[in-house]
Each structure stands twice: as structure tokens, then as C-alpha cells.
Design an enzyme around this catalytic site. Structure first.
Site, short mmCIF file in Angstrom:
data_model
loop_
_atom_site.label_atom_id
_atom_site.label_comp_id
_atom_site.label_asym_id
_atom_site.label_seq_id
_atom_site.Cartn_x
_atom_site.Cartn_y
_atom_site.Cartn_z
N ILE A 139 0.97 -1.15 0.00
CA ILE A 139 -0.01 0.00 0.11
C ILE A 139 0.84 1.24 -0.06
O ILE A 139 1.97 1.52 0.58
CB ILE A 139 -1.03 0.00 1.14
CG1 ILE A 139 -1.75 1.15 1.31
CG2 ILE A 139 -0.29 -0.16 2.53
CD1 ILE A 139 -2.78 1.16 2.15
N TYR A 160 7.93 11.26 -9.81
CA TYR A 160 7.93 10.42 -8.55
C TYR A 160 7.73 11.16 -7.44
O TYR A 160 6.99 10.85 -6.19
CB TYR A 160 8.80 9.29 -8.70
CG TYR A 160 8.47 8.03 -7.92
CD1 TYR A 160 7.27 7.36 -8.10
CD2 TYR A 160 9.16 7.76 -6.74
CE1 TYR A 160 6.71 6.24 -7.43
CE2 TYR A 160 8.83 6.56 -6.12
CZ TYR A 160 7.50 5.63 -6.41
OH TYR A 160 7.19 4.67 -5.53
N LYS A 204 9.71 6.06 -0.09
CA LYS A 204 10.05 4.75 -0.39
C LYS A 204 11.56 4.42 0.14
O LYS A 204 11.73 3.25 0.45
CB LYS A 204 10.14 4.20 -1.93
CG LYS A 204 8.72 4.09 -2.44
CD LYS A 204 7.98 2.92 -1.91
CE LYS A 204 6.89 2.88 -2.54
NZ LYS A 204 5.85 1.45 -1.87
#
Length: 204
Positions: free
Chosen positions: A91, A154, A161
Site C-alpha cells: 500500500i 515520482y 520509499k
């Protein structure tokens, strides 16, 4: 400690969360013999997990836009005496104002929401799942090579991340002595032909 960060540069999307739990009610048996329970975040994600119903696994909604798994939810999926062999955390989320602009300009609320759902939810799930790992197991989470390289558009998700990958290393160090392996992977379509067993599954 057993941890890894495996990246594939051609990853296109992140799939919804999948949780597998051999031996725990109320999950159902998959063709491999494992008992499987599948969760999804909201109605937008539901169509992506519904095809997995062919595994005859229960599919549960887990809440609102903020991923805050609790002990009550874990008991709902696995039972008070359930055991968990491995868990896949998949997720990620960022608000439009945070993801659509420069990292330099990210507002505080957008940053906190991105980090809570994309990183902290993995740490929380590991915390809740740890007591259910009785005989060793593995945790997986999804990453992307934008965590290590600048990828156009991004933006703040690359920061999230990178934090997630760091969390993987720390969680692996802490849970490794219990035989729990922790991995961040970046899956993508592969060109080699899939095995016959997989083909028969998707055709059924």
C-alpha cells in the site's frame, strides 16, 4: 538478519495488500495448500483484488484513506489463536498537492500523510504480526527504484520509499533472531514464460 531490497526498473504500478496466513481462520485454502486472506483499502482498490476471489479467499475492507491497522483487525482476519507465516504489505498513497509538486515545496500535512500510509503502516503491520509468527516467516513490502534514483514525477513518493527501505533493514535486524525475514521488492512483468501451474490457475 535476513533482509533485501530488490528493485526492478520497469515496475509500473503497486498492487493492493495481500495477506497470507496458513493455518488460521477464517482464511481459505489456495491451490498451493496455503490459507489466504486478502485485504483492500477502499472501494477504488476493490476491483483490483476481486479477481483473487478465485482462490476462494475472504476479501476484507480495512478502513479509510489512512492505513491504521489495529489489533482488533488482526484478530478478525486470523483469529485469537491464529498463526501467520508470511505477510505482503502493498500500500502506498500521497495527496495530490504532495505528489504533484516539487519535494522542496511539499506541505507538512501532505508529507505526514505520505509517510504514514506508505511507510509507517508497514512498521505497524510488522508490530502487530510479530506475535503471530510462531515458527519463523517472512514479511514483504513493495518498493520502487525511485527510492534510489530521481524519477520524473515520482517526487515525494521516492522519499517515502527510501524511508520504507530503511525501515525494512531495521525491522529485519530486530526480527531476524526470531527467524522472520524482511524484504522490500519491486516486482514487474517478466518476459520468460510462466510455469504451467500458474497458467492453469489463471485459466481456471
Amino acid at each position: 538478519m535476513r533482509s533485501s531490497v530488490v528493485a526492478r526498473p520497469d515496475q509500473q504500478e503497486i498492487r493492493p495488500t495481500t495477506v497470507r496466513s496458513p493455518g488460521a481462520a477464517p482464511a481459505h485454502s489456495a491451490p498451493s495448500g496455503a490459507d489466504v486472506a486478502i485485504t483492500y483499502l477502499n472501494d477504488k482498490a476493490k476491483p483490483h483484488v476481486e479477481p483473487l476471489a478465485r482462490l476462494e479467499a475472504p476479501i476484507h475492507a480495512v478502513g479509510r484513506s489512512r492505513a491504521r491497522p489495529g489489533r482488533a483487525g488482526v484478530r478478525t482476519y486470523f483469529g485469537d489463536r491464529g498463526e501467520l507465516d508470511f505477510l505482503v504489505h502493498s500500500i502506498a498513497f500521497s495527496t495530490k498537492d504532495a505528489l504533484g509538486g516539487r519535494v522542496t515545496d511539499v506541505p507538512r500535512e501532505g508529507f505526514l500523510t505520505t509517510m504514514e500510509i506508505s511507510c509507517w503502516s508497514f512498521i505497524r503491520m510488522a508490530h502487530l504480526a510479530e506475535p503471530l509468527i510462531k515458527r519463523g516467516g517472512a514479511f514483504f513490502t513493495m518498493t520502487y527504484h525511485g527510492s534510489q534514483f530521481v524519477v520524473e514525477n515520482y517526487n515525494i513518493m521516492g522519499v517515502a520509499k527510501a524511508a520504507l527501505e530503511s525501515a525494512v533493514r531495521y525491522v529485519a535486524t530486530e526480527l531476524g533472531p526470531k527467524g522472520i525475514r524482511v524484504h522490500a521488492i519491486s516486482p514487474a512483468l517478466s518476459r520468460p514464460a510462466p510455469p504451467p501451474a500458474f497458467l492453469s490457475l489463471i485459466r481456471s
